[in-house]
Write a protein that holds these residues in place. Structure first.
Motif, mmCIF file in Angstrom:
data_model
loop_
_atom_site.group_PDB
_atom_site.id
_atom_site.type_symbol
_atom_site.label_atom_id
_atom_site.label_comp_id
_atom_site.label_asym_id
_atom_site.label_seq_id
_atom_site.Cartn_x
_atom_site.Cartn_y
_atom_site.Cartn_z
ATOM 1 N N THR A 125 45.719 -50.904 -32.283
ATOM 2 C CA THR A 125 45.356 -49.670 -32.969
ATOM 3 C C THR A 125 46.070 -49.539 -34.310
ATOM 4 N N PHE A 126 47.246 -50.141 -34.408
ATOM 5 C CA PHE A 126 48.059 -49.966 -35.611
ATOM 6 C C PHE A 126 47.962 -51.155 -36.567
ATOM 7 N N GLU A 127 47.165 -52.148 -36.241
ATOM 8 C CA GLU A 127 47.078 -53.342 -37.090
ATOM 9 C C GLU A 127 45.609 -53.735 -37.226
ATOM 10 N N ALA A 128 44.962 -53.182 -38.235
ATOM 11 C CA ALA A 128 43.524 -53.364 -38.399
ATOM 12 C C ALA A 128 43.201 -54.682 -39.090
ATOM 13 N N LYS A 129 42.196 -55.354 -38.585
ATOM 14 C CA LYS A 129 41.606 -56.518 -39.250
ATOM 15 C C LYS A 129 40.168 -56.143 -39.586
ATOM 16 N N THR A 130 39.835 -56.186 -40.848
ATOM 17 C CA THR A 130 38.516 -55.701 -41.288
ATOM 18 C C THR A 130 37.556 -56.831 -41.623
ATOM 19 N N ASP A 131 38.024 -58.076 -41.612
ATOM 20 C CA ASP A 131 37.173 -59.178 -42.076
ATOM 21 C C ASP A 131 36.795 -60.147 -40.959
ATOM 22 N N TRP A 132 36.520 -59.617 -39.747
ATOM 23 C CA TRP A 132 36.036 -60.484 -38.679
ATOM 24 C C TRP A 132 34.759 -61.181 -39.137
ATOM 25 N N SER A 133 34.616 -62.434 -38.734
ATOM 26 C CA SER A 133 33.450 -63.205 -39.161
ATOM 27 C C SER A 133 32.203 -62.855 -38.368
ATOM 28 N N ALA A 134 32.382 -62.358 -37.129
ATOM 29 C CA ALA A 134 31.240 -62.094 -36.261
ATOM 30 C C ALA A 134 31.513 -60.870 -35.420
ATOM 31 N N PHE A 135 30.428 -60.304 -34.892
ATOM 32 C CA PHE A 135 30.569 -59.124 -34.046
ATOM 33 C C PHE A 135 31.370 -59.443 -32.792
ATOM 34 N N TYR A 136 31.138 -60.646 -32.214
ATOM 35 C CA TYR A 136 31.968 -61.165 -31.118
ATOM 36 C C TYR A 136 32.725 -62.363 -31.676
ATOM 37 N N ALA A 137 33.927 -62.115 -32.168
ATOM 38 C CA ALA A 137 34.661 -63.118 -32.934
ATOM 39 C C ALA A 137 35.019 -64.333 -32.074
ATOM 40 N N PRO A 138 34.988 -65.538 -32.652
ATOM 41 C CA PRO A 138 35.392 -66.742 -31.919
ATOM 42 C C PRO A 138 36.880 -66.731 -31.605
ATOM 43 N N GLY A 139 37.252 -67.436 -30.516
ATOM 44 C CA GLY A 139 38.631 -67.450 -30.042
ATOM 45 C C GLY A 139 39.661 -67.822 -31.094
#
Length: 630
Positions: free
Chosen positions: A130-144
C-alpha cells in the motif's frame, strides 16, 4: 503520536495516515537492561497472589518512553519478511533486527518459482504494498520476474540488505523460559565443511515467521515416478540460470512431446506458455476447476486504451504515461481494489452473487472451448465458484483447443520409464514431464519449533493447525507470523492482509518495549474460541463444498486451513485493534510491581533537555473534534 509508540495512545491513526515515522522525541538508543525474572513462566495477571513485601521495589532508572532493547529475528524475505523488516525498524525504538532467508535472494515464492507462464493472478496494481506504488506494470497480470524485480527494488529502497542474511535456513527453534528468548539454529553454506554446510546459532527476544504456506513443494504420489528416464520438472523447481528467463530453458523444445500434470494455478499458466513452443502437449487433469472471465471495471474502461477485459491486457505506453499522474493512478488502483473487495458474497453458499458467478463463468468457459466442446463436460465443476483457488488463466482454454494439445481427463495408473500409462491402458511417450502439483499445505514444517512445556508445533498443529486470528498460537511466546494457517483470501488483496498481520506483530513488540515485558503469549481459550468461529463460519461458504483444494490441505473435504474465515476487509478490521486481554504476560524485571515501566517519572526529552517538550501540540497529535451541525 504514533499508534505503536505513543504511551498515551489516541485513537488509531488520529490526525495521520497511521504510518508516521518514529517519533523523534522518543529515546531510541538506550542500552539499559534489567535482570531476568525467575523462570519467565509466571503470568502477570497472577502477581497479586505473591507477597509483594518479600520483593523490594526498585524505581526504574529509565524514562517512561525509553524502550528496552529488543532483538527481533525475521524468518523469510518474501513479501511478509520484507514488510516486517520495514515496519519493525520504522516503529520500534532500540531494536536489533536480523532477517534470515534460506534462498540465494529475496522474493520468497516469486524467487523460487520460475516456471513458464508464471504471472500474477490478480490485477498487478492490487498486488503491491500500500505504501510503495509501482505504476509501470507491463501487463494487467504481471509476469513473475517483474514482481520479483519490484520486491528487490523495495528491499533496496528501504536498505534492508544491512539486516539480511541470505542462504541461512532455519533448522531448529526452541523457546527458553529462563531467558525469555528463542534459541535458533540455522544452516548455511560453508566451503570448509565436508558436507558443504555448517550450522550457526542465534537468539531472539521475538521471532517473526514470514515462511508462508506455499514454500514447501513435494512430488506427486504417483507410482513409478522414480523410474522415469526423461526430463523431469516440478513447477516449483524450474532451474533458470542467472540472467536468463524460462523462455531460454525451453528454446530447444520445438520437437519435444511434453506432459503437464495438474490443473491448478501453475498448470493453467504453464500449458498456454508452452503450447506454441513444443511439438505436442498432454495436459493430465484429475479434477475440475472454474476459470474466471478477464477482470474489468468501469474505471479501467475509462482509463485504458483497447479492451481492458481482454486476455492479460498489456498496458500501452500511453497507459503507463497516464499513470504517472498521482491522482489518476490513485483513482485507478482504488477502483480496482474496491471492485475486488465487492465480491465476498459470491463465496457464500446459495448467494445471489454466487449463482450469478456460476452462470457467467460457465457461459464464458463454454464459449472459449467451442472448438473442443467435450472438454467442458470434464472441466466445468458442479461445486461453487472459488471452492478451489480461482484463477483467470489467460490463454489456457484456448491452448486446450489447439491441434497440438490433448486434454486428458483419464486418471494416471503409473509413470513408466518413457512416459505415462493411464488406467484404461493407454500409454503416452513423453520427452519431458512437468508436475504442476502444488505444495505441502499442511503447515507441518520440516524442522522442530518447540515452545512452552516442550510442546512441538508439529504436534500442536496435528491433525490441523489452530491459531489465534491467524497470527500466533498458545504455548509459543513471542512467536508471531504472517501467511500462516487461515491467512489466504478468497477475494481482495493478499498484501493488504499481510501488512495488517505484520502491524499486529509490531504492536506486540511495541508493547513489550514500552512495558518491559519478557514474554507475550496468547491464552489457550482464545485459540479455542477462534477455532470454534472457524468451524462455524466455513460451512456457510463454498470453500467447504466437496472439491480438492490446497485450502483443505489437498483434500476434497475437511478442515479449511488456507483461508481467513471471512472477507479480506473483515480480516483487516479484526486485526486493527489488538485485544490485549486475550494474552498472558511476564515481565523482564524482578519487581512484582506491574507499573515498573513508569520508570523514574520523566520522559527522555525532559531528562536530556533535547527534542520537543510540547510535542502533544504538533501535527498528528491534536485530535480536533467535529463541530455538530444544525
Amino acid at each position: 503520536m504514533d499508534r505503536v509508540l505513543n504511551i498515551i495512545s489516541p485513537k488509531r491513526g488520529s490526525g495521520t495516515d497511521g504510518h508516521s515515522k518514529v517519533d523523534p522525541n522518543l529515546q531510541t538508543t538506550g542500552t539499559e537492561s534489567v535482570p531476568v525474572e525467575g523462570s519467565g513462566s509466571e503470568r502477570v495477571d497472577r502477581d497479586h497472589d505473591t507477597q509483594k513485601e518479600d520483593i523490594p521495589f526498585n524505581l526504574g532508572s529509565f524514562s517512561i518512553d525509553e524502550y528496552r532493547p529488543l532483538k527481533v529475528v525475521i524468518i523469510g524475505a518474501g513479501f511478509s519478511g520484507i514488510t516486517a523488516g520495514i515496519r519493525f525498524r520504522q516503529y520500534i525504538p532500540n531494536i536489533q533486527m536480523t532477517i534470515y532467508e534460506k534462498n540465494e535472494d529475496v522474493g520468497g515464492t516469486w524467487w523460487s518459482n520460475r516456471y513458464p507462464g508464471l504471472a500474477c493472478d490478480i490485477p498487478s496494481h492490487c498486488y503491491q504494498l500500500t505504501f510503495e506504488a509501482k505504476t509501470d506494470w507491463s501487463a494487467f497480470y504481471a509476469p513473475g520476474p517483474e514482481i520479483l524485480s519490484y520486491m528487490r527494488s523495495v528491499v533496496s529502497k528501504y536498505k534492508l540488505h544491512q539486516h539480511l542474511h541470505l542462504q541461512h535456513e532455519l533448522v531448529y527453534a526452541r523457546w527458553d523460559s529462563p531467558t525469555s528468548q528463542w534459541h535458533i539454529r540455522l544452516k548455511r553454506p560453508s566451503p570448509n565443511s565436508e558436507t558443504g554446510f555448517e550450522e550457526i546459532e542465534d537468539k531472539a527476544d521475538f521471532l517473526f515467521s514470514g515462511m508462508g504456506g506455499l514454500s514447501r513443494w513435494s512430488w506427486p504420489d504417483i507410482k513409478g515416478l522414480d523410474k522415469y528416464k526423461g526430463v523431469l520438472y516440478h513447477s516449483a523447481q524450474w532451474d533458470v540460470m542467472e540472467g536468463q528467463s524460462w523462455q531460454d530453458t525451453v528454446k530447444d523444445w520445438g520437437e519435444k512431446t511434453v506432459g503437464v500434470i495438474g490443473v491448478g494455478s501453475s498448470g493453467i499458466q504453464i500449458v498456454p506458455a508452452l503450447q506454441s513452443r513444443v511439438k505436442h502437449l498432454y495436459n493430465y487433469v484429475r479434477g475440475k476447476t472454474w476459470l474466471s472471465p478477464p477482470f474489468a471495471s468501469d474505471k479501467m474502461s475509462e482509463l485504458l486504451k483497447g479492451d481492458p477485459g481482454s486476455e492479460n491486457y498489456i498496458f500501452t505506453d500511453e497507459d503507463k504515461q497516464r499513470f504517472q499522474d498521482p491522482e489518476t493512478y490513485k483513482a485507478f488502483r482504488h477502483d480496482l481494489e474496491d471492485s475486488l473487495n465487492s465480491v465476498h458474497s459470491s463465496t457464500l453458499r446459495g448467494s445471489e452473487m454466487q449463482n450469478a458467478a456460476k452462470k457467467a463463468f460457465k457461459e464464458n468457459m463454454i464459449k472459449r472451448l467451442e472448438k473442443k466442446p467435450w472438454i467442458a463436460d470434464h472441466l466445468i465443476p458442479e461445486f461453487g465458484v472459488a471452492c478451489r483457488r480461482l484463477t483467470p488463466g489467460p490463454g489456457y482454454l484456448e491452448a486446450l483447443c489447439s491441434d497440438n494439445v490433448d486434454f486428458v481427463p483419464t486418471h494416471i495408473k503409473r509413470i513408466t520409464t518413457d512416459g505415462i500409462e493411464l488406467i484404461d491402458g493407454t500409454t503416452h511417450a513423453l520427452d519431458i514431464l512437468i508436475c504442476a502439483t502444488g505444495y505441502d499445505t499442511t503447515y507441518q514444517y520440516p524442522f522442530p519449533i518447540i515452545g512452552l512445556n516442550n510442546t512441538h508445533l508439529s504436534t500442536k498443529w496435528s491433525p490441523h493447525p489452530q491459531t489465534y486470528l491467524s497470527v500466533c498460537v498458545d504455548e509459543f511466546p513471542n512467536f508471531f507470523f504472517a501467511l500462516g494457517p487461515n491467512s489466504g483470501v478468497g477475494s481482495g488483496s493478499l498484501l493488504a492482509l499481510i501488512e495488517r498481520q505484520v502491524e499486529f506483530a509490531v504492536e506486540v513488540v511495541g508493547k513489550m518495549g514500552r512495558e518491559r515485558l519478557g514474554s507475550v503469549v496468547v491464552k489457550r481459550e482464545a485459540v479455542e474460541d477462534y477455532d470454534e468461529y472457524i468451524e462455524h463460519y466455513f460451512p456457510t461458504s463454498v470453500y467447504s463444498e466437496r472439491c480438492r483444494s490446497w485450502y483443505k490441505m489437498g483434500k476434497e473435504e475437511g478442515r479449511v486451513v488456507g483461508l481467513w474465515p471471512g472477507s479480506c476487509l473483515h480480516a483487516i478490521r479484526a486485526l486493527q485493534h489488538p485485544r490485549w486481554e486475550d494474552f498472558d504476560y511476564t515481565r523482564i524485571d524482578k519487581t512484582r510491581n506491574r507499573l515498573y515501566w513508569l520508570g523514574d517519572g520523566s520522559t527522555w526529552n525532559e531528562k536530556t533537555m533535547t527534542g520537543d517538550r510540547a510535542w502533544y501540540l504538533g501535527d498528528g497529535h491534536v485530535d480536533y473534534p467535529p463541530v455538530p451541525g444544525d
